[in-house]
Design a protein around this motif. Structure first.
Motif, mmCIF file in Angstrom:
data_model
loop_
_atom_site.group_PDB
_atom_site.id
_atom_site.type_symbol
_atom_site.label_atom_id
_atom_site.label_comp_id
_atom_site.label_asym_id
_atom_site.label_seq_id
_atom_site.Cartn_x
_atom_site.Cartn_y
_atom_site.Cartn_z
ATOM 1 N N CYS A 1 -52.822 63.891 -53.806
ATOM 2 C CA CYS A 1 -52.066 63.761 -55.046
ATOM 3 C C CYS A 1 -50.585 63.566 -54.728
ATOM 4 O O CYS A 1 -50.035 64.243 -53.859
ATOM 5 C CB CYS A 1 -52.264 65.011 -55.887
ATOM 6 S SG CYS A 1 -51.528 64.861 -57.509
ATOM 7 N N TYR B 1 -49.756 69.527 -57.445
ATOM 8 C CA TYR B 1 -51.186 69.374 -57.751
ATOM 9 C C TYR B 1 -52.074 69.356 -56.521
ATOM 10 O O TYR B 1 -53.277 69.170 -56.617
ATOM 11 C CB TYR B 1 -51.409 68.101 -58.576
ATOM 12 C CG TYR B 1 -50.773 68.151 -59.935
ATOM 13 C CD1 TYR B 1 -50.818 69.318 -60.702
ATOM 14 C CD2 TYR B 1 -50.110 67.048 -60.459
ATOM 15 C CE1 TYR B 1 -50.218 69.372 -61.942
ATOM 16 C CE2 TYR B 1 -49.509 67.092 -61.705
ATOM 17 C CZ TYR B 1 -49.567 68.249 -62.450
ATOM 18 O OH TYR B 1 -48.978 68.316 -63.686
ATOM 19 N N ARG B 2 -51.486 69.494 -55.330
ATOM 20 C CA ARG B 2 -52.288 69.573 -54.099
ATOM 21 C C ARG B 2 -52.650 71.034 -53.817
ATOM 22 O O ARG B 2 -52.029 71.933 -54.378
ATOM 23 C CB ARG B 2 -51.460 69.061 -52.906
ATOM 24 C CG ARG B 2 -51.233 67.582 -52.887
ATOM 25 C CD ARG B 2 -50.337 67.201 -51.700
ATOM 26 N NE ARG B 2 -49.349 66.232 -52.138
ATOM 27 C CZ ARG B 2 -48.108 66.163 -51.705
ATOM 28 N NH1 ARG B 2 -47.677 67.004 -50.777
ATOM 29 N NH2 ARG B 2 -47.288 65.259 -52.165
ATOM 30 N N VAL C 1 -57.949 60.649 -63.328
ATOM 31 C CA VAL C 1 -57.593 59.583 -62.390
ATOM 32 C C VAL C 1 -58.756 58.614 -62.209
ATOM 33 O O VAL C 1 -58.610 57.403 -62.298
ATOM 34 C CB VAL C 1 -57.185 60.172 -61.013
ATOM 35 C CG1 VAL C 1 -57.002 59.073 -59.987
ATOM 36 C CG2 VAL C 1 -55.910 60.981 -61.152
ATOM 37 N N THR D 1 -59.725 69.786 -63.342
ATOM 38 C CA THR D 1 -59.018 68.976 -62.357
ATOM 39 C C THR D 1 -58.471 67.684 -62.930
ATOM 40 O O THR D 1 -59.065 67.079 -63.826
ATOM 41 C CB THR D 1 -59.920 68.689 -61.139
ATOM 42 O OG1 THR D 1 -59.183 67.946 -60.205
ATOM 43 C CG2 THR D 1 -61.136 67.871 -61.518
ATOM 44 N N TRP D 2 -57.359 67.264 -62.396
ATOM 45 C CA TRP D 2 -56.722 65.999 -62.787
ATOM 46 C C TRP D 2 -57.526 64.806 -62.299
ATOM 47 O O TRP D 2 -57.359 63.694 -62.762
ATOM 48 C CB TRP D 2 -55.305 65.925 -62.194
ATOM 49 C CG TRP D 2 -55.311 65.974 -60.707
ATOM 50 C CD1 TRP D 2 -55.356 67.079 -59.928
ATOM 51 C CD2 TRP D 2 -55.323 64.865 -59.804
ATOM 52 N NE1 TRP D 2 -55.408 66.738 -58.610
ATOM 53 C CE2 TRP D 2 -55.378 65.398 -58.494
ATOM 54 C CE3 TRP D 2 -55.301 63.473 -59.955
ATOM 55 C CZ2 TRP D 2 -55.412 64.590 -57.371
ATOM 56 C CZ3 TRP D 2 -55.324 62.678 -58.837
ATOM 57 C CH2 TRP D 2 -55.381 63.231 -57.562
ATOM 58 N N LEU D 3 -58.458 65.044 -61.354
ATOM 59 C CA LEU D 3 -59.198 63.930 -60.751
ATOM 60 C C LEU D 3 -60.064 63.203 -61.765
ATOM 61 O O LEU D 3 -60.227 61.994 -61.688
ATOM 62 C CB LEU D 3 -60.092 64.449 -59.618
ATOM 63 C CG LEU D 3 -59.347 64.953 -58.398
ATOM 64 C CD1 LEU D 3 -60.299 65.682 -57.481
ATOM 65 C CD2 LEU D 3 -58.697 63.801 -57.668
ATOM 66 N N TYR E 1 -51.230 66.943 -47.512
ATOM 67 C CA TYR E 1 -51.332 65.526 -47.894
ATOM 68 C C TYR E 1 -51.820 64.709 -46.686
ATOM 69 O O TYR E 1 -52.711 63.866 -46.800
ATOM 70 C CB TYR E 1 -49.977 64.987 -48.370
ATOM 71 C CG TYR E 1 -50.022 63.530 -48.809
ATOM 72 C CD1 TYR E 1 -50.174 63.194 -50.154
ATOM 73 C CD2 TYR E 1 -49.930 62.482 -47.888
ATOM 74 C CE1 TYR E 1 -50.234 61.863 -50.565
ATOM 75 C CE2 TYR E 1 -49.992 61.151 -48.279
ATOM 76 C CZ TYR E 1 -50.140 60.850 -49.622
ATOM 77 O OH TYR E 1 -50.206 59.523 -50.015
ATOM 78 N N ASP F 1 -59.147 63.457 -52.589
ATOM 79 C CA ASP F 1 -58.230 62.989 -53.639
ATOM 80 C C ASP F 1 -57.257 64.095 -54.064
ATOM 81 O O ASP F 1 -56.093 63.832 -54.376
ATOM 82 C CB ASP F 1 -59.021 62.491 -54.852
ATOM 83 C CG ASP F 1 -59.747 61.182 -54.561
ATOM 84 O OD1 ASP F 1 -59.298 60.441 -53.667
ATOM 85 O OD2 ASP F 1 -60.758 60.893 -55.225
ATOM 86 N N TRP F 2 -57.726 65.315 -54.066
ATOM 87 C CA TRP F 2 -56.889 66.473 -54.423
ATOM 88 C C TRP F 2 -55.745 66.604 -53.419
ATOM 89 O O TRP F 2 -54.578 66.782 -53.793
ATOM 90 C CB TRP F 2 -57.782 67.713 -54.429
ATOM 91 C CG TRP F 2 -57.140 69.011 -54.823
ATOM 92 C CD1 TRP F 2 -56.068 69.185 -55.652
ATOM 93 C CD2 TRP F 2 -57.548 70.322 -54.414
ATOM 94 N NE1 TRP F 2 -55.790 70.528 -55.782
ATOM 95 C CE2 TRP F 2 -56.672 71.246 -55.037
ATOM 96 C CE3 TRP F 2 -58.562 70.802 -53.586
ATOM 97 C CZ2 TRP F 2 -56.789 72.616 -54.850
ATOM 98 C CZ3 TRP F 2 -58.689 72.173 -53.414
ATOM 99 C CH2 TRP F 2 -57.811 73.069 -54.032
#
Length: 316
Positions: free
Chosen positions: A270, A275-276, A305, A300-302, A219, A266-267
């Motif tokens: 998170c 999710y990282r 987002v 991807t969740w991106l 992170y 962004d990954w």
């Protein structure tokens, strides 16, 4: 005891086999000196001296510690000493080299190689045109080599940020100033204020410390890359958990850098640690790839987002 700045050891002071030249930096947890070893070579010496527990006046050598604070001070000293011992086992070009550690003056000292250069924080403030995509990929890929070595020894950095990434004069990065001892001290002794850095500390550092892992440092890597592009720290993770105002890198710098780099940032950032990237290797693999595979992008969740953020802007 009110927190106040401690006085550094005087110039010319003989500390064990080292001669203090002058103070390099002063923080809430320690003082760092430039010193010379018996061969006349420069070294950096970090002195354990948390100003919330110990006070050293001008001209004094030993810190003053009240009886109430003594158990906490000694526990922190033990953590600091153990961290020095663990770091001394590491030998990697992208991690600061610990040469020695010893007790003196009722506290402990860590002797490290002295590096010529400046911090990444100083670098990005003074060299904006040089912060290209290639620069970021090169610096952070090398830095991750060092972080991978740290994690392989079951250690975490826990204070990774541009001011703790040192850039040698040849532009190779070095990880400095580990925060593991500070974090151990804080988590076991609630009387001390947490010493994480807003904007770079992972959400689990603020609460749920039992969830700390390699993804916590990751992170901070993402936040450091974000700061390189923004020239300022991103929104703090605790604030993001309450109301996430952080503009995703994919939105903020769309078209200025590759989608793959922006998505990677962004990954890493998170809020949910699941999710990282779960390992430095996973992150390095993406940073060194030229193009991310389309099928990975779909999952991807991106996408969600970024889409949500854009719809919010359009609604205004």
């Amino acid at each position: 005891m009110a927190q106040q700045a401690n006085h550094a050891l005087p110039e010319g002071f003989q500390l064990d086999e080292y001669r203090i030249e002058h103070q390099l930096s002063l923080g809430g947890f320690s003082i760092v000196y430039l010193a010379t070893d018996p061969q006349g070579k420069f070294v950096a010496i970090k002195e354990y001296l948390p100003n919330s527990l110990a006070l050293r006046g001008e001209g004094e050598i030993k810190p003053l510690i009240s009886e109430d604070h003594m158990p906490t001070f000694r526990y922190g000293m033990k953590c600091f000493f153990e961290e020095g011992r663990a770091l001394a086992r590491l030998s990697h070009p992208n991690v600061i080299r610990v040469l020695n550690f010893f007790r003196a003056n009722d506290t402990v000292y860590m002797v490290m190689e002295y590096e010529q250069g400046r911090t990444l924080q100083e670098f990005i403030q003074k060299n904006r045109p040089l912060i290209t995509e290639n620069f970021i990929r090169n610096v952070f890929t090398k830095l991750l080599n060092g972080l991978r070595e740290v994690h392989s020894h079951k250690l975490l950095h826990l204070d990774l940020k541009p001011s703790n990434i040192y850039m040698r004069n040849d532009y190779t990065p070095v990880l400095i100033d580990f925060g593991a001892a500070r974090q151990t001290l804080v988590s076991d002794t609630p009387m001390l204020k947490p010493m994480y850095t807003p904007g770079f500390a992972s959400p689990e550092l603020y609460c749920q410390r039992e969830l700390l892992g390699p993804w916590s440092d990751i992170y901070s890597v993402g936040a450091s890359m974000y700061a390189c592009l923004a020239a300022s720290a991103p929104q703090a993770a605790d604030g993001r958990q309450e109301k996430d105002k952080l503009v995703p890198a994919m939105v903020r710098w769309e078209g200025k850098y590759s989608d793959q780099l922006l998505e990677t940032i962004d990954w890493c950032m998170c809020l949910n640690h699941f999710y990282r990237p779960q390992s430095v290797f996973a992150l390095q693999k993406v940073l060194t790839e030229k193009v991310i595979k389309p099928e990975i992008l779909k999952k991807t969740w991106l996408d969600q987002v970024v889409g949500k953020f854009k719809r919010k802007i359009e609604a205004k």
